[in-house]
Design a protein around this motif. Structure first.
Motif, PDB file in Angstrom:
ATOM      1  N   ASP A 296       1.040  -1.130   0.063  1.00 23.00           N
ATOM      2  CA  ASP A 296      -0.175   0.089   0.114  1.00 23.00           C
ATOM      3  C   ASP A 296       0.788   1.321  -0.065  1.00 23.00           C
ATOM      4  OD1 ASP A 296      -1.655   1.971   0.661  1.00 23.00           O
ATOM      5  OD2 ASP A 296      -2.535   1.179   2.271  1.00 23.00           O
ATOM      6  N   LYS A 297       0.848   2.062  -1.073  1.00 28.18           N
ATOM      7  CA  LYS A 297       1.753   3.251  -1.349  1.00 28.18           C
ATOM      8  C   LYS A 297       1.481   4.499  -0.141  1.00 28.18           C
ATOM      9  CE  LYS A 297       3.809   1.925  -4.578  1.00 28.18           C
ATOM     10  NZ  LYS A 297       5.103   1.090  -4.189  1.00 28.18           N
ATOM     11  N   ASP A 298       0.038   4.253   0.430  1.00 29.36           N
ATOM     12  CA  ASP A 298      -0.267   5.160   1.267  1.00 29.36           C
ATOM     13  C   ASP A 298       0.346   4.751   2.453  1.00 29.36           C
ATOM     14  OD1 ASP A 298      -1.504   6.719  -0.399  1.00 29.36           O
ATOM     15  OD2 ASP A 298      -3.402   5.548  -0.356  1.00 29.36           O
ATOM     16  N   PHE A 301       4.894   1.404   5.942  1.00 27.26           N
ATOM     17  CA  PHE A 301       5.481   0.118   6.192  1.00 27.26           C
ATOM     18  C   PHE A 301       6.093  -0.452   4.777  1.00 27.26           C
ATOM     19  CE2 PHE A 301       5.212  -4.621   6.274  1.00 27.26           C
ATOM     20  CZ  PHE A 301       5.788  -4.911   7.412  1.00 27.26           C
ATOM     21  N   ARG A 302       7.159  -0.934   5.055  1.00 27.73           N
ATOM     22  CA  ARG A 302       7.997  -1.836   3.985  1.00 27.73           C
ATOM     23  C   ARG A 302       8.298  -3.200   4.540  1.00 27.73           C
ATOM     24  NH1 ARG A 302      11.783   1.192  -0.226  1.00 27.73           N
ATOM     25  NH2 ARG A 302      10.160   2.001  -1.482  1.00 27.73           N
ATOM     26  N   LEU A 303       8.546  -4.054   3.710  1.00 29.61           N
ATOM     27  CA  LEU A 303       9.017  -5.201   4.291  1.00 29.61           C
ATOM     28  C   LEU A 303      10.592  -5.417   4.225  1.00 29.61           C
ATOM     29  CD1 LEU A 303       7.193  -7.718   4.471  1.00 29.61           C
ATOM     30  CD2 LEU A 303       8.027  -8.601   2.426  1.00 29.61           C
ATOM     31  N   MET A 304      10.919  -5.235   5.703  1.00 25.57           N
ATOM     32  CA  MET A 304      12.357  -5.041   5.880  1.00 25.57           C
ATOM     33  C   MET A 304      12.930  -5.952   5.557  1.00 25.57           C
ATOM     34  SD  MET A 304      11.998  -1.926   6.565  1.00 25.57           S
ATOM     35  CE  MET A 304      13.764  -1.468   6.558  1.00 25.57           C
ATOM     36  N   GLY A 305      14.351  -5.998   5.038  1.00 23.12           N
ATOM     37  CA  GLY A 305      15.148  -7.090   4.562  1.00 23.12           C
ATOM     38  C   GLY A 305      14.929  -7.651   3.250  1.00 23.12           C
ATOM     39  N   PHE A 306      13.841  -6.806   2.720  1.00 25.67           N
ATOM     40  CA  PHE A 306      13.501  -7.094   1.095  1.00 25.67           C
ATOM     41  C   PHE A 306      14.037  -6.194   0.391  1.00 25.67           C
ATOM     42  CE2 PHE A 306      11.096 -10.759   0.099  1.00 25.67           C
ATOM     43  CZ  PHE A 306      11.073 -11.544   1.230  1.00 25.67           C
ATOM     44  N   GLY A 307      14.577  -6.447  -0.941  1.00 24.17           N
ATOM     45  CA  GLY A 307      14.862  -5.511  -1.972  1.00 24.17           C
ATOM     46  C   GLY A 307      16.303  -4.853  -1.841  1.00 24.17           C
ATOM     47  N   HIS A 308      16.923  -4.435  -2.707  1.00 26.51           N
ATOM     48  CA  HIS A 308      18.058  -3.703  -2.667  1.00 26.51           C
ATOM     49  C   HIS A 308      18.337  -2.950  -3.920  1.00 26.51           C
ATOM     50  CE1 HIS A 308      22.488  -3.600  -2.403  1.00 26.51           C
ATOM     51  NE2 HIS A 308      22.298  -3.987  -1.531  1.00 26.51           N
ATOM     52  N   ARG A 309      19.032  -1.864  -3.751  1.00 23.35           N
ATOM     53  CA  ARG A 309      19.132  -0.726  -5.007  1.00 23.35           C
ATOM     54  C   ARG A 309      20.127  -1.515  -5.992  1.00 23.35           C
ATOM     55  NH1 ARG A 309      19.710   4.417  -5.628  1.00 23.35           N
ATOM     56  NH2 ARG A 309      17.718   4.514  -4.666  1.00 23.35           N
ATOM     57  N   VAL A 310      20.949  -2.506  -5.788  1.00 24.22           N
ATOM     58  CA  VAL A 310      21.680  -3.100  -6.718  1.00 24.22           C
ATOM     59  C   VAL A 310      21.378  -4.339  -7.151  1.00 24.22           C
ATOM     60  CG1 VAL A 310      24.019  -3.607  -7.452  1.00 24.22           C
ATOM     61  CG2 VAL A 310      23.568  -1.627  -6.120  1.00 24.22           C
ATOM     62  N   GLU A 354       3.012 -11.269  -6.628  1.00 20.12           N
ATOM     63  CA  GLU A 354       3.194 -10.634  -7.941  1.00 20.12           C
ATOM     64  C   GLU A 354       3.787  -8.944  -7.960  1.00 20.12           C
ATOM     65  OE1 GLU A 354       0.286  -9.036 -11.343  1.00 20.12           O
ATOM     66  OE2 GLU A 354      -0.209 -10.943 -10.276  1.00 20.12           O
ATOM     67  N   TYR A 355       3.325  -8.520  -6.695  1.00 20.37           N
ATOM     68  CA  TYR A 355       4.219  -7.212  -6.264  1.00 20.37           C
ATOM     69  C   TYR A 355       5.538  -7.350  -6.521  1.00 20.37           C
ATOM     70  CZ  TYR A 355       5.265  -3.119  -3.650  1.00 20.37           C
ATOM     71  OH  TYR A 355       5.707  -1.831  -3.367  1.00 20.37           O
ATOM     72  N   PHE A 356       5.876  -8.209  -5.326  1.00 20.56           N
ATOM     73  CA  PHE A 356       7.442  -8.518  -5.026  1.00 20.56           C
ATOM     74  C   PHE A 356       8.061  -9.037  -6.593  1.00 20.56           C
ATOM     75  CE2 PHE A 356       5.544  -8.090  -1.102  1.00 20.56           C
ATOM     76  CZ  PHE A 356       6.267  -7.166  -0.409  1.00 20.56           C
ATOM     77  N   GLU A 358       7.344  -8.678  -9.613  1.00 19.84           N
ATOM     78  CA  GLU A 358       7.518  -7.671 -10.518  1.00 19.84           C
ATOM     79  C   GLU A 358       8.429  -6.801 -10.351  1.00 19.84           C
ATOM     80  OE1 GLU A 358       3.956  -5.555 -11.070  1.00 19.84           O
ATOM     81  OE2 GLU A 358       2.833  -6.946 -12.344  1.00 19.84           O
ATOM     82  N   ARG A 359       8.589  -6.285  -9.095  1.00 20.14           N
ATOM     83  CA  ARG A 359       9.613  -5.502  -8.648  1.00 20.14           C
ATOM     84  C   ARG A 359      10.957  -6.039  -8.337  1.00 20.14           C
ATOM     85  NH1 ARG A 359       4.926  -3.833  -7.760  1.00 20.14           N
ATOM     86  NH2 ARG A 359       4.367  -1.801  -7.963  1.00 20.14           N
ATOM     87  N   LYS A 360      10.951  -7.461  -8.580  1.00 15.07           N
ATOM     88  CA  LYS A 360      12.400  -7.989  -8.134  1.00 15.07           C
ATOM     89  C   LYS A 360      12.936  -7.917  -6.696  1.00 15.07           C
ATOM     90  CE  LYS A 360      13.974  -8.594 -12.996  1.00 15.07           C
ATOM     91  NZ  LYS A 360      14.798  -8.346 -14.010  1.00 15.07           N
ATOM     92  N   PRO A 363      14.724 -11.345  -0.537  1.00 11.93           N
ATOM     93  CA  PRO A 363      15.546 -11.082   0.736  1.00 11.93           C
ATOM     94  C   PRO A 363      16.869 -10.682   0.444  1.00 11.93           C
ATOM     95  CG  PRO A 363      14.394 -13.074   0.500  1.00 11.93           C
ATOM     96  CD  PRO A 363      14.533 -12.752  -0.679  1.00 11.93           C
ATOM     97  N   ASN A 364      17.338  -9.622   1.234  1.00 12.21           N
ATOM     98  CA  ASN A 364      18.917  -9.230   1.066  1.00 12.21           C
ATOM     99  C   ASN A 364      19.415  -9.881   2.408  1.00 12.21           C
ATOM    100  OD1 ASN A 364      18.504  -7.271   3.636  1.00 12.21           O
ATOM    101  ND2 ASN A 364      17.403  -6.005   1.916  1.00 12.21           N
ATOM    102  N   VAL A 365      20.864  -9.784   2.589  1.00 11.14           N
ATOM    103  CA  VAL A 365      21.632 -10.277   3.596  1.00 11.14           C
ATOM    104  C   VAL A 365      21.092  -9.863   5.044  1.00 11.14           C
ATOM    105  CG1 VAL A 365      23.080  -8.233   3.512  1.00 11.14           C
ATOM    106  CG2 VAL A 365      23.994 -10.360   4.288  1.00 11.14           C
TER     107      VAL A 365
END
Ligand code: ACO
Length: 437
Positions: A296-298, A301-310, A354-356, A358-360, A363-365
């Protein structure tokens, strides 16, 4: 090799410029934009450095799509399996793995700096008992600069090297002392016969009234985490160290700035935030609700430990420590630890969503590092401090690389100004009340 160039033209004015492309040893070429301002009178605009290489570097290479991480050319998987943190620190600092004599010498030099001045211990005792360890690290590491006037000439390569050894040696001592401050126990002096990781564990967990033996599984797991966090090219904290250093600031001040940047939850603070998030989610039945919040863009909250700039495929460091999680939990906790179970369930749900996908977002380290730290008995508030201990090797390698570059200049980004046009000062007695025209 033929010169590679890009031509850029301003259609309105008809002005043109030719931009040189520079090639590294591997990875995409970069466009040298120095001529853009000179020839076209414009600046480039890239908030968040989404497409900008801020420097040239020989230390670490990342291919985010292929999940590749190399320190000085060596794959992280090989270093994780065969090396130790201190050897990796040598590699990152000096560019090569040490031979036996150099290795012996390096260990001796670093170990000769593990103690801190008694004044630093007193300095730490002044913090409030529940001060966050990262706050204590920022202040204390900055404070180190007040003790070494005889070796703070940033233009002297030997002074720079001594500062690197000092910082790598003293960070575990200061981090462990911050923890002891929090729990009201006496600080433990470093023991130089122990390995780097074992010494850190001993300083955190031993007490004067009892014998303490470092568990080899804990020692190896911590060493592995230190290796995985030792460097990560031009991330936010390393770029902060470089920018602070570009003005000629001393290395202790620069590393204090790096620690401050690392503290944020979008960077090193994520490992602490992951555990807080898992605690908040509580049970597997709440996962869908929290995934909805993350999407939810409003909702902030973000799923911490997920996603990475690189990393847009997988984080190779996460793959390495996911396995270690099982080993550590087998040894110290229940492999069915509800927190780990919940983490695995959340990962499973997110990787199918699908959200995760699609946006690749993978989980990060730090999705797993917190679980390992928790099993080792390291409290949540110390997680980012452990990261800072490891990253000090990378920060100092980058600072030394920058300082030995004769073409180095102060970092000074430009901006797109969107504020008020020039206007005249109005005396207070004739100013209209705020909100009126
Ligand atoms: N949860 C939910 N959505 C996310 C998350 C997340 N963790 N991460 C990214 N997204 C979404 C964004 O909302 C955005 O969606 P949109 O395209 O619909 O607008 C899209 O994915 C791209 O995200 P950006 O924020 O543009 O990616 P960026 O590269 O700027 O951020 C970052 C990377 C900061 C790591 C981000 O993924 C994040 O905040 N993750 C959680 C914090 C975290 O784990 N940090 C540790 C990083 S690793 C380290 O420092 C060792």
């Amino acid at each position: 090799m033929a010169n590679k160039t890009l031509e850029l033209s301003d259609l309105a004015s008809g002005k043109k410029t030719e931009l040189q492309l520079k090639s590294g040893t591997i990875g995409p070429d970069v466009v040298d934009i120095a001529a853009v301002n000179k020839d076209l009178g414009v600046f480039t605009f890239d908030p968040g450095f989404m497409a900008t290489a801020s420097t040239e570097s020989k230390i670490t290479y990342i291919d985010g799509d292929a999940g590749v991480l190399l320190y000085r050319g060596y794959p992280i998987e090989q270093l994780a399996e065969n090396s130790t943190f201190l050897e990796v620190a040598y590699l990152i600092l000096y560019g090569e793995l040490p031979d036996a004599a150099k290795w012996e010498d390096f260990q001796k030099r670093v170990k000769s700096h593990t103690m801190v001045h008694e004044g630093i211990r007193r300095f730490l005792s002044g913090y409030h008992h529940d001060a966050h360890p990262m706050g204590m690290l920022v202040g204390t590491v900055g404070g180190l600069s007040t003790f070494y006037h005889d070796s703070l000439d940033i233009n002297d390569p030997r002074h720079r090297e001594i500062s690197a050894h000092r910082l790598i040696a003293k960070m575990p001592t200061i981090a462990a002392a911050s923890y002891k401050k929090n729990i009201g126990e006496p600080t433990v002096y470093p023991r130089n016969h122990l390995s780097y990781a074992a010494n850190l564990l001993n300083m955190m967990f031993s007490v004067p009234c009892e014998d303490y033996e470092v568990n080899p599984v804990a020692e190896r797991a911590l060493d592995l985490l230190l290796i995985l966090h030792a460097d990560h090219e031009q991330n936010a904290s390393t770029s902060t160290v470089r920018l602070a250093g570009s003005s000629g600031a001393n290395p202790f001040a620069c590393v204090a700035a790096g620690i401050a940047s690392l503290w944020g939850p979008a960077h090193g603070g994520a490992n602490e935030a992951v555990l807080d998030m898992l605690t908040e989610i509580g049970e597997a039945k709440n996962i869908p609700k929290y995934l909805d919040k993350a999407k939810d863009k409003d909702d902030p909250f973000r799923l911490m430990g997920f996603g990475h700039r690189v990393y847009k495929n997988f984080d190779p460091r996460a793959t390495i420590i996911r396995q270690t999680c099982y080993e550590v939990l087998d040894e110290f906790a229940d492999a069915n630890d509800p927190m780990f179970e919940l983490a695995l369930r959340l990962e499973e749900f997110a990787l199918k969503d699908e959200y995760f996908v699609e946006r690749k977002l993978y989980p990060n380290v730090d999705y797993y590092s917190g679980i390992i730290y928790k099993a080792l008995g390291i409290p949540t508030t110390m997680f980012t401090a452990m990261f800072a201990v490891a990253r000090t090797a990378g920060w100092m390698a980058h600072w030394m690389e920058m300082m030995s570059d004769p073409t180095q200049r102060i970092g000074r980004p430009r901006q797109l100004y969107t504020g008020e046009m020039r206007r005249e000062y109005v005396p207070i007695d004739v100013r209209k009340p705020a909100g009126t025209a």
